[in-house]
Design a protein around this motif. Structure first.
Motif, short mmCIF file in Angstrom:
data_model
loop_
_atom_site.label_atom_id
_atom_site.label_comp_id
_atom_site.label_asym_id
_atom_site.label_seq_id
_atom_site.Cartn_x
_atom_site.Cartn_y
_atom_site.Cartn_z
N VAL A 190 0.85 -1.20 0.00
CA VAL A 190 0.00 0.00 0.00
C VAL A 190 0.88 1.24 0.00
N ILE A 191 0.63 2.13 -0.96
CA ILE A 191 1.34 3.41 -1.02
C ILE A 191 0.64 4.39 -0.09
N MET A 192 1.36 4.90 0.92
CA MET A 192 0.78 5.83 1.89
C MET A 192 1.45 7.19 1.85
N SER A 193 2.42 7.38 0.99
CA SER A 193 3.07 8.68 0.85
C SER A 193 2.23 9.59 -0.03
N ARG A 194 1.87 10.76 0.48
CA ARG A 194 1.04 11.67 -0.30
C ARG A 194 1.77 12.12 -1.57
N ARG A 195 3.07 12.28 -1.49
CA ARG A 195 3.82 12.70 -2.68
C ARG A 195 3.75 11.62 -3.76
N GLN A 196 3.93 10.36 -3.38
CA GLN A 196 3.84 9.28 -4.36
C GLN A 196 2.43 9.14 -4.90
N LEU A 197 1.44 9.33 -4.03
CA LEU A 197 0.05 9.22 -4.49
C LEU A 197 -0.29 10.30 -5.50
N MET A 198 0.14 11.54 -5.23
CA MET A 198 -0.14 12.63 -6.16
C MET A 198 0.60 12.42 -7.48
N PHE A 199 1.83 11.93 -7.43
CA PHE A 199 2.58 11.67 -8.65
C PHE A 199 1.90 10.57 -9.47
N GLN A 200 1.42 9.52 -8.78
CA GLN A 200 0.72 8.44 -9.48
C GLN A 200 -0.59 8.93 -10.08
N TYR A 201 -1.32 9.75 -9.34
CA TYR A 201 -2.58 10.31 -9.83
C TYR A 201 -2.34 11.24 -11.01
N LEU A 202 -1.25 11.99 -10.96
CA LEU A 202 -0.93 12.92 -12.04
C LEU A 202 -0.62 12.17 -13.33
N LYS A 203 -0.01 10.98 -13.21
CA LYS A 203 0.33 10.22 -14.40
C LYS A 203 -0.89 9.53 -15.01
N THR A 204 -1.98 9.40 -14.27
CA THR A 204 -3.12 8.63 -14.76
C THR A 204 -4.34 9.51 -15.04
N TRP A 205 -5.09 9.89 -14.01
CA TRP A 205 -6.41 10.47 -14.23
C TRP A 205 -6.54 11.92 -13.78
N LEU A 206 -5.55 12.50 -13.16
CA LEU A 206 -5.74 13.83 -12.57
C LEU A 206 -6.11 14.88 -13.62
N LEU A 207 -5.33 15.00 -14.67
CA LEU A 207 -5.60 16.02 -15.70
C LEU A 207 -6.93 15.76 -16.39
#
Length: 601
Positions: A148-165
């Motif tokens: 489980v990824i619990m780092s907010r920085r890693q979560l935001m980076f992962q979200y940015l690469k997929t669905w955020l935009l």
């Protein structure tokens, strides 16, 4: 007993001297508990080696007055305002998202009918996806290896690469369309002819922009996969598979029906809509007519609407070809699914019929026949609920760390019912993982199987997780053997953890039974690698030895057997009561079988 752990209670234990001079723990216990291991760097003092070891054991942080509670100190704990991906809140939020996606899937294709704007649905959808951006950014994610990824920085980076935009763009479009529709409705009453032209152009643009929301349907597969994780019944899985196939067919027909209306208006007065004189009908009636036509292409049904232009004929031929393929696949899927349901229940249904026929032919009383039938149904239900790991072939695909975590979650709650293992798990979770992964084993016993025989060398402590066992031993040669029934949650052969032990009785499976066993030799090897865990475990070993010596020094000592006295109960015969539940009848039947079970003497 060392540093690094807290919340343990130090109590002074009264020294119980052995009843005889030759009762020496160095001779009775395993050598690991009486010798100083490499992990222990401690002077023995001026006393003898035995006294020093006993004193060190008693100075260890022990909790003999109560059973400690096992806690996984390394369990996943979410930081503040960070949701676990499988938490109930996230599951309910995803279920709401599934309903929102389905509403978009139904409503957006219907924009070809120029329906009146549904402001409530539009605003609710925009609000949901706006909040979903923040919810997704604050939800932990699973990696491919299951961590489980619990780092907010890693979560935001992962979200940015997929669905955020994509999510931000679609949310901006949602609110922009709502704003345009609102201001357009405010100016409609005072609009001029040019204003009406601009309104029509704006309406066409908003419909195109709404269609972009269908990009969110790519999330539908992930949501459906997440919801299927909570379906554990084979019958319910089959029903859901049928419902999913039916939903796909209806969804396809819904989209094709909307496209059929759009094709009918493509050529203006030459299309089927104008030739049938349907322009003035409301959008609901038009949709039903198109849906009737679409379903007729997939089934032997008929429709009064016929193509009139080349584009409409090409579209109709294409839909007929697609419908032929999909209808064949759908019927085959339904047939195979129903065949699976029939195969799943065929054997049990046949046995039920044979049982009822047998009871009727033998003129068994209706009351007894009803009890027998309910008893069989209850036993079948118990067996159906349990899935053995040997039947799950996918478990062989797990990586080493995942396999260890799985064994820990399966075995730790079972073996930590025993106070020594609970203490070890509370002190050092890494040691508990090693015990569960390397020293614990699962064993299955069929009805009437021998678990162990009298005089055999004991090698493991056992925990009963399913079924019923019966234990027989003789306290005196001139007395009849005593029989003890053990149910789920009980453990036995405790002495083997602390001293060499031979079974003083024999045990047999009264029903199909499952056990979790901890091999004593591997357990000793594991705990000797950690100083704190070793001291506490050795303290339990000496406490067990002292309790045993104190018991033997009594005038009427308790018989020393493989079964802990407080964990055992002797079955009592009782008369039948007509109001017993199914489970109560099962227990009563097992009590009777305990007395009449056959032994290989």
């Amino acid at each position: 007993a060392g540093e690094g752990h807290t919340a343990f209670l130090k109590i002074s234990i009264r020294r119980v001297h052995p009843p005889s001079a030759n009762a020496d723990p160095e001779e009775a216990l395993w050598p690991e508990w009486t010798e100083v291991p490499k992990c222990l760097r401690m002077p023995l003092g001026k006393h003898s080696a035995t006294d020093s070891l006993v004193n060190q054991a008693f100075e260890s942080p022990m909790m003999f007055d109560r059973q400690p509670t096992f806690q996984d100190h390394e369990a996943v704990r979410m930081p503040n305002r960070l949701m676990h991906p499988e938490s109930p809140r996230r599951i309910w939020w995803d279920l709401l998202g599934f309903l929102v996606l389905v509403s978009d899937l139904v409503w957006l294709p219907m924009q070809v009918f120029s329906p009146p704007p549904n402001r409530v649905q539009s605003i609710f959808t925009a609000v949901y996806w706006t909040i979903d951006i923040m919810a997704t950014a604050n939800t932990a994610q699973f990696t491919q290896d299951g961590t489980v990824i619990m780092s907010r920085r890693q979560l935001m980076f992962q979200y940015l690469k997929t669905w955020l935009l994509v999510d931000i763009t679609l949310v901006v479009i949602d609110w922009y369309v709502i704003t345009m529709v609102f201001f357009d409705s405010q100016s409609t009453a005072a609009a001029s002819s040019g204003g009406f032209a601009r309104s029509a152009k704006l309406a066409r643009m908003t419909r195109v922009m709404r269609l972009l929301r269908l990009m969110r349907l790519l999330k539908l597969r992930k949501l459906l996969f997440g919801l299927q994780e909570f379906v554990q019944s084979e019958s319910l899985s089959i029903v859901l598979a049928v419902a999913k196939n039916l939903g796909v067919i209806l969804c396809m027909n819904h989209i094709l029906a909307c496209l059929w209306y759009w094709v009918g208006t493509f050529d203006g007065d030459h299309g089927w809509v104008a030739l049938e004189g349907l322009e003035d009908l409301d959008y609901g009636t038009l949709y039903l007519i198109c849906m009737n036509w679409s379903l007729a292409q997939f089934t032997p049904g008929a429709s009064n609407v016929q193509p009139s232009t080349s584009v409409e004929r090409i579209y109709t031929i294409s839909i007929l070809a697609v419908g032929m393929v999909f209808s064949t696949v759908f019927v085959s899927s339904i047939t195979s699914t129903m065949s699976a349901v029939w195969t799943l229940n065929r054997f049990n249904n046949t046995q039920h019929v044979l049982l009822k026929k047998f009871l009727h032919q033998q003129r068994v009383s209706r009351t007894l026949a009803s009890r027998i039938t309910r008893y069989v149904d209850f036993v079948l239900e118990l067996r159906h609920k349990r899935v053995h790991s040997s039947k799950v072939h996918f478990l062989t695909l797990l990586s080493g760390p995942l396999h260890i975590e799985l064994l820990t979650e399966l075995h730790a709650p079972v073996i930590t019912d025993y106070f020594c293992f609970a203490q070890v798990g509370s002190m050092n979770m890494a040691t508990m993982r090693e015990i569960c992964a390397t020293a614990s084993i699962n064993e299955n016993f069929a009805k009437n199987d021998m678990v162990f025989n009298r005089g055999a060398e004991a090698k493991r402590i056992m925990f009963l997780t399913l079924g019923t066992l019966v234990y027989r031993h003789r306290s005196h040669s001139h007395l009849p053997p005593q029989k003890i029934k053990l149910d789920k949650g009980q453990w036995f052969v405790e002495p083997v953890l602390y001293m060499p032990w031979k079974h003083v009785g024999e045990m047999k499976a009264l029903t199909e039974a499952d056990t979790v066993s901890v091999v004593a030799a591997k357990f000793r090897d594991i705990v000797m690698n950690n100083r704190d865990v070793f001291l506490v475990t050795r303290g339990y070993a000496f406490a067990f030895w002292l309790d045993l010596q104190e018991n033997l020094s009594q005038t009427d000592p308790i018989p020393v057997t493989d079964v802990v006295p407080r964990m055992a109960h002797r079955p009592k015969l009782s008369r039948h009561k007509s109001n017993l539940t199914d489970e109560g009848e099962v227990k009563q039947s097992e009590d009777i079988q305990t007395h009449i079970v056959q032994w290989d003497d």
